[in-house]
Write a protein that holds these residues in place. Structure first.
Motif, PDB file in Angstrom:
ATOM      1  N   SER A 299       2.868  -6.889 -18.993  1.00 14.28           N
ATOM      2  CA  SER A 299       1.505  -7.431 -18.940  1.00 14.28           C
ATOM      3  C   SER A 299       0.696  -6.899 -17.760  1.00 14.28           C
ATOM      4  CB  SER A 299       1.552  -8.956 -18.902  1.00 14.28           C
ATOM      5  OG  SER A 299       2.363  -9.384 -17.830  1.00 14.28           O
ATOM      6  N   LYS A 300       1.292  -5.944 -17.023  1.00 13.54           N
ATOM      7  CA  LYS A 300       0.622  -5.305 -15.881  1.00 13.54           C
ATOM      8  C   LYS A 300       0.164  -6.316 -14.825  1.00 13.54           C
ATOM      9  CE  LYS A 300      -0.901  -1.348 -18.614  1.00 13.54           C
ATOM     10  NZ  LYS A 300      -0.385  -1.667 -19.905  1.00 13.54           N
ATOM     11  N   LEU A 301       0.976  -7.357 -14.622  1.00 12.63           N
ATOM     12  CA  LEU A 301       0.656  -8.367 -13.615  1.00 12.63           C
ATOM     13  C   LEU A 301       1.070  -7.843 -12.245  1.00 12.63           C
ATOM     14  CD1 LEU A 301       1.911 -11.656 -15.317  1.00 12.63           C
ATOM     15  CD2 LEU A 301      -0.378 -10.665 -15.390  1.00 12.63           C
ATOM     16  N   GLU A 302       0.099  -7.698 -11.364  1.00 14.24           N
ATOM     17  CA  GLU A 302       0.408  -7.235 -10.017  1.00 14.24           C
ATOM     18  C   GLU A 302       0.035  -8.270  -8.977  1.00 14.24           C
ATOM     19  OE1 GLU A 302      -0.981  -3.281  -9.263  1.00 14.24           O
ATOM     20  OE2 GLU A 302      -0.256  -2.573 -11.197  1.00 14.24           O
ATOM     21  N   LYS A 303      -1.204  -8.673  -8.911  1.00 13.55           N
ATOM     22  CA  LYS A 303      -1.614  -9.622  -7.880  1.00 13.55           C
ATOM     23  C   LYS A 303      -2.472 -10.743  -8.477  1.00 13.55           C
ATOM     24  CE  LYS A 303      -1.768 -10.921  -3.549  1.00 13.55           C
ATOM     25  NZ  LYS A 303      -0.700 -11.747  -3.094  1.00 13.55           N
ATOM     26  N   GLU A 304      -3.696 -10.420  -8.830  1.00 12.98           N
ATOM     27  CA  GLU A 304      -4.629 -11.429  -9.343  1.00 12.98           C
ATOM     28  C   GLU A 304      -4.421 -11.630 -10.843  1.00 12.98           C
ATOM     29  OE1 GLU A 304      -6.542 -13.167  -7.207  1.00 12.98           O
ATOM     30  OE2 GLU A 304      -5.506 -11.972  -5.693  1.00 12.98           O
ATOM     31  N   ILE A 305      -4.288 -12.896 -11.238  1.00 10.71           N
ATOM     32  CA  ILE A 305      -4.061 -13.214 -12.646  1.00 10.71           C
ATOM     33  C   ILE A 305      -4.995 -14.329 -13.097  1.00 10.71           C
ATOM     34  CG2 ILE A 305      -1.639 -12.518 -12.528  1.00 10.71           C
ATOM     35  CD1 ILE A 305      -0.970 -15.570 -12.633  1.00 10.71           C
ATOM     36  N   VAL A 306      -5.074 -14.483 -14.410  1.00 12.51           N
ATOM     37  CA  VAL A 306      -5.816 -15.574 -15.022  1.00 12.51           C
ATOM     38  C   VAL A 306      -4.860 -16.279 -15.974  1.00 12.51           C
ATOM     39  CG1 VAL A 306      -7.793 -16.203 -16.471  1.00 12.51           C
ATOM     40  CG2 VAL A 306      -8.003 -14.315 -14.840  1.00 12.51           C
ATOM     41  N   ILE A 307      -4.821 -17.599 -15.867  1.00 16.20           N
ATOM     42  CA  ILE A 307      -3.987 -18.421 -16.744  1.00 16.20           C
ATOM     43  C   ILE A 307      -4.929 -19.209 -17.645  1.00 16.20           C
ATOM     44  CG2 ILE A 307      -2.283 -20.279 -16.834  1.00 16.20           C
ATOM     45  CD1 ILE A 307      -1.339 -19.356 -14.049  1.00 16.20           C
ATOM     46  N   LEU A 308      -4.719 -19.072 -18.954  1.00 13.51           N
ATOM     47  CA  LEU A 308      -5.583 -19.717 -19.933  1.00 13.51           C
ATOM     48  C   LEU A 308      -4.806 -20.747 -20.735  1.00 13.51           C
ATOM     49  CD1 LEU A 308      -7.194 -16.509 -21.481  1.00 13.51           C
ATOM     50  CD2 LEU A 308      -8.129 -17.915 -19.649  1.00 13.51           C
ATOM     51  N   GLY A 309      -5.407 -21.909 -20.948  1.00 20.93           N
ATOM     52  CA  GLY A 309      -4.875 -22.871 -21.888  1.00 20.93           C
ATOM     53  C   GLY A 309      -5.533 -22.611 -23.221  1.00 20.93           C
ATOM     54  N   VAL A 310      -4.735 -22.280 -24.246  1.00 18.52           N
ATOM     55  CA  VAL A 310      -5.298 -21.947 -25.554  1.00 18.52           C
ATOM     56  C   VAL A 310      -4.600 -22.737 -26.661  1.00 18.52           C
ATOM     57  CG1 VAL A 310      -6.278 -19.689 -25.010  1.00 18.52           C
ATOM     58  CG2 VAL A 310      -3.891 -19.833 -25.595  1.00 18.52           C
ATOM     59  N   GLY A 311      -4.725 -24.046 -26.581  1.00 16.79           N
ATOM     60  CA  GLY A 311      -4.190 -24.904 -27.640  1.00 16.79           C
ATOM     61  C   GLY A 311      -2.711 -25.176 -27.479  1.00 16.79           C
ATOM     62  N   THR A 312      -1.895 -24.513 -28.311  1.00 17.65           N
ATOM     63  CA  THR A 312      -0.454 -24.782 -28.316  1.00 17.65           C
ATOM     64  C   THR A 312       0.319 -23.925 -27.326  1.00 17.65           C
ATOM     65  OG1 THR A 312      -0.112 -23.175 -30.089  1.00 17.65           O
ATOM     66  CG2 THR A 312      -0.485 -25.486 -30.736  1.00 17.65           C
ATOM     67  N   ARG A 313      -0.369 -23.025 -26.632  1.00 15.69           N
ATOM     68  CA  ARG A 313       0.314 -22.145 -25.686  1.00 15.69           C
ATOM     69  C   ARG A 313      -0.582 -21.870 -24.481  1.00 15.69           C
ATOM     70  NH1 ARG A 313      -1.712 -18.816 -29.520  1.00 15.69           N
ATOM     71  NH2 ARG A 313      -3.079 -17.186 -28.687  1.00 15.69           N
TER      72      ARG A 313
END
Length: 142
Positions: free
Chosen positions: A97-111
């Motif tokens: 997912s190319k996660l290095e430093k800054e990320i965004v976490i999303l709530g999208v219903g069931t996941r």
């Protein structure tokens, strides 16, 4: 139901803080796996069981179905939230997912979806609510 958008960062050890508003619903242990569009998917134990049941119904004789099941199950791992509200994202999933430093976490219903911030921003630019609305009748069978 998971909702909301939260910005966080990955620490040097690959740990991320699970937003408090999502932590209660995801539980102390949850499943993290490769997601679509270059993000990661996180499921509560209950939702993961539901998802697995759907995967079991896919025909073993269909190559696309086998690939789909492999994609989600081969990258899946059980994560545990520590006392500081953090969980570890394994290196293979961070790379995917190319996660290095800054990320965004999303709530999208069931996941929950976990995105690299730059990737999410580019993806979000391509989302047109009007276009989506025009095609919803096809998705919903209206």
């Amino acid at each position: 139901m998971f909702i909301g958008e939260y910005e966080h960062s990955v620490d040097a050890k690959g740990r991320v803080i699970m937003p408090a508003k999502l932590r209660e619903d995801i539980g102390e242990k949850f499943i993290l796996t490769k997601g679509l569009d270059g993000c990661l998917f996180a499921y509560s134990q209950k939702e993961w069981t539901n998802f697995e049941e759907k995967l079991k119904t896919l025909p073993l004789t269909n190559k696309n179905a086998r690939d789909f099941v492999r994609f989600f199950l081969s990258g899946a791992i059980e994560c545990e939230i520590d006392k500081q509200g953090r969980f570890l994202i394994p290196g293979n999933l961070r790379s995917y997912s190319k996660l290095e430093k800054e990320i965004v976490i999303l709530g999208v219903g069931t996941r929950i979806e976990i995105w690299d911030k730059e990737t999410w921003n580019k993806s979000e630019e391509n989302i047109s609510a009007d276009e989506i609305a025009e095609n919803m009748d096809k998705l919903l069978g209206i």
